[in-house]
Design a protein around this motif. Structure first.
Motif, short mmCIF file in Angstrom:
data_model
loop_
_atom_site.label_atom_id
_atom_site.label_comp_id
_atom_site.label_asym_id
_atom_site.label_seq_id
_atom_site.Cartn_x
_atom_site.Cartn_y
_atom_site.Cartn_z
N ASP A 86 41.78 47.61 34.46
CA ASP A 86 43.02 47.49 35.46
C ASP A 86 43.42 45.96 35.18
OD1 ASP A 86 45.09 47.50 36.87
OD2 ASP A 86 44.23 48.70 38.63
N ARG A 87 44.41 45.56 34.60
CA ARG A 87 44.77 43.97 34.57
C ARG A 87 45.53 43.59 35.62
NH1 ARG A 87 45.58 41.62 28.72
NH2 ARG A 87 45.34 40.08 29.94
N LYS A 88 46.04 44.79 36.53
CA LYS A 88 46.47 44.35 37.66
C LYS A 88 46.03 44.05 38.83
CE LYS A 88 50.83 46.81 36.17
NZ LYS A 88 51.73 48.01 36.27
N PHE A 89 44.53 44.36 38.86
CA PHE A 89 43.55 44.27 39.92
C PHE A 89 43.76 42.86 40.11
CE2 PHE A 89 39.47 44.19 42.15
CZ PHE A 89 39.79 45.26 42.96
N PRO A 90 43.83 42.52 41.62
CA PRO A 90 43.71 41.01 42.01
C PRO A 90 42.57 40.33 42.05
CG PRO A 90 43.79 42.20 44.07
CD PRO A 90 43.87 43.46 42.64
N ILE A 91 41.90 40.13 41.04
CA ILE A 91 40.64 39.33 40.90
C ILE A 91 40.64 38.22 39.75
CG2 ILE A 91 39.66 40.99 38.99
CD1 ILE A 91 37.04 41.01 40.50
N GLU A 128 37.89 26.50 31.57
CA GLU A 128 39.51 26.10 32.28
C GLU A 128 40.03 27.29 32.66
OE1 GLU A 128 41.29 24.45 28.89
OE2 GLU A 128 40.11 22.69 28.79
N LEU A 129 39.37 28.48 32.51
CA LEU A 129 40.31 29.83 32.90
C LEU A 129 39.47 30.38 34.04
CD1 LEU A 129 40.45 31.59 29.20
CD2 LEU A 129 42.05 30.41 30.58
N GLN A 130 38.38 29.94 34.48
CA GLN A 130 37.52 30.78 35.53
C GLN A 130 38.46 30.80 36.91
OE1 GLN A 130 34.29 28.25 37.47
NE2 GLN A 130 34.89 26.66 36.19
N HIS A 131 39.24 30.18 37.12
CA HIS A 131 40.01 30.64 38.46
C HIS A 131 41.27 31.35 38.18
CE1 HIS A 131 37.24 27.79 40.43
NE2 HIS A 131 37.74 26.97 39.67
N ASN A 132 41.71 31.53 37.05
CA ASN A 132 42.74 32.45 36.51
C ASN A 132 42.51 33.93 36.89
OD1 ASN A 132 43.23 30.02 35.39
ND2 ASN A 132 44.13 30.90 33.43
N ILE A 134 42.91 37.72 36.20
CA ILE A 134 42.83 38.43 34.84
C ILE A 134 44.13 39.00 33.90
CG2 ILE A 134 40.22 39.14 35.26
CD1 ILE A 134 41.27 41.97 35.83
N GLY A 135 45.00 39.15 35.00
CA GLY A 135 46.18 39.75 34.40
C GLY A 135 47.05 38.78 33.64
N ALA A 136 46.62 37.31 33.83
CA ALA A 136 47.24 36.30 32.89
C ALA A 136 46.54 35.89 31.56
CB ALA A 136 47.37 35.16 33.72
N LEU A 137 45.53 36.81 31.32
CA LEU A 137 44.70 36.37 30.21
C LEU A 137 45.15 37.21 28.69
CD1 LEU A 137 41.07 36.72 31.50
CD2 LEU A 137 42.48 34.65 31.36
N SER A 138 45.07 36.46 27.52
CA SER A 138 45.50 37.20 26.22
C SER A 138 44.28 38.36 26.27
CB SER A 138 45.40 36.29 25.25
OG SER A 138 44.03 35.71 25.08
N GLY A 139 44.50 39.34 25.28
CA GLY A 139 43.54 40.26 25.01
C GLY A 139 42.11 39.55 24.45
N GLY A 140 42.06 38.46 23.81
CA GLY A 140 40.91 37.84 23.45
C GLY A 140 40.30 37.24 24.47
N GLN A 141 41.04 36.65 25.45
CA GLN A 141 40.30 35.94 26.63
C GLN A 141 39.58 37.04 27.63
OE1 GLN A 141 43.90 33.94 27.80
NE2 GLN A 141 43.30 31.97 26.93
N LEU A 142 40.32 38.11 27.57
CA LEU A 142 40.06 38.99 28.69
C LEU A 142 38.67 39.49 27.97
CD1 LEU A 142 40.00 40.92 31.27
CD2 LEU A 142 41.41 42.40 29.92
#
Length: 232
Positions: A86-91, A128-132, A134-142
Motif C-alpha cells: 500500500d503506497r499510500k500508507f504514511p511511512i 538520499e531516499l531514507q527520509h522520503n 514510500i508513495g514518492a518512490l519510483s517502482g525501482g526505488q520501492l
C-alpha cells in the motif's frame, strides 16, 4: 560443503476442494540460488506461503535445518509481490527498512539494530531516499527499499515473489547484481514467470504446476522447461 536448510516432503495443499499443490518435495541448500517458475495459478505462491508459515499444507511436512541440525525455525527474509504494497500508507523509507527487524513488545530497537539499518541503507545506496515517503518512490526505488527490508535482519534464506513486476530493465540488472552478492551469505529462492531472466541468474530450477519438477542443471533445453511450465 553445502547443507540442506529447508526440506519439503510430500506437500499437498488445497483451497476448498481445488488442489493447488500435489505431493511436492524439494530440498533447498544453505548456499542455494533457486528459481521457481510456473504459470499463474500453478502453485508457486502457495508453496512460498507454506515455507513462510503463512499457510499449513493438507499433508506433508516442512523441516528446517541450521548447520546440518534440525531447528524449529530459521531467519527468512521475504520480498512480496509489488502489488501487495500500500503506497499510500504514511511511512518513510527508513521506517520500512526498520520494520524488517524484530524487537520485543514495548521495547526500543537496540543500538546494534539501528546500526544494521544504517549499514543496509548504505549497502543498498538509499541514503538520499531514507527520509522520503514510500508513495514518492519510483517502482525501482520501492523495490530496492523492500529488498533492503528483506535483508536487514541478515536472513539465512531470502524469498522473492515476482520481483521483476513494475521495474525497468536497468534496475532488473542492478537487482540481480545485488542478489549475486547477497547469495554469498544466504540462500535465495526467487519466484517468477519469466523463464529467460531466471535461467540467466540462478543455480537451479524448479518448475511448479501443481506438481514440482526439479532441475539441478539450469542449462536444460527450453522446450523441456516449457513442457513442465504448461503441463496441467
Amino acid at each position: 560443503m553445502s547443507n540442506t536448510i529447508i526440506d519439503i516432503k510430500n506437500i499437498t495443499a488445497k483451497y476448498s476442494q481445488k488442489i493447488a499443490l500435489e505431493n511436492v518435495s524439494l530440498k533447498v541448500l544453505d548456499d542455494d540460488y533457486l528459481g521457481i517458475i510456473g504459470p499463474n495459478g500453478g502453485g508457486k505462491t502457495t508453496l512460498m506461503k507454506i515455507i513462510l508459515g503463512m499457510m499449513k499444507p493438507d499433508s506433508g511436512s516442512v523441516t528446517f535445518y541450521r548447520d546440518g541440525k534440525k531447528t524449529d525455525n530459521i531467519n527468512i527474509g521475504y520480498l512480496p509481490q509489488y502489488t501487495d504494497i500500500d503506497r499510500k500508507f504514511p511511512i518513510s523509507v527508513y521506517d520500512v527498512i526498520l520494520s524488517g527487524l524484530k524487537k520485543k513488545l514495548f521495547k526500543k530497537y537496540t543500538e546494534e539494530q539501528l546500526n544494521q539499518v544504517q549499514q543496509t541503507i548504505i549497502d543498498m545506496e538509499l541514503e538520499e531516499l531514507q527520509h522520503n515517503h514510500i508513495g514518492a518512490l519510483s517502482g525501482g526505488q520501492l523495490q530496492r527499499v523492500l529488498l533492503a527490508r528483506a535483508i536487514v535482519s541478515n536472513p539465512e534464506v531470502l524469498i522473492l515473489d515476482e520481483p521483476n513486476t513494475y521495474i525497468d530493465k536497468r534496475f532488473q540488472e542492478q537487482m540481480y547484481e545485488m542478489l549475486n552478492e547477497i547469495n554469498k551469505y544466504c540462500a535465495i529462492i526467487i519466484v517468477s514467470h519469466d523463464i529467460a531472466e531466471i535461467m540467466n541468474n540462478v543455480k537451479h530450477i524448479a518448475c511448479v504446476n501443481k506438481s514440482l519438477h526439479y532441475h539441478a542443471d539450469k542449462n536444460m533445453p527450453m522446450q523441456k522447461l516449457e513442457e513442465h511450465f504448461l503441463r496441467i
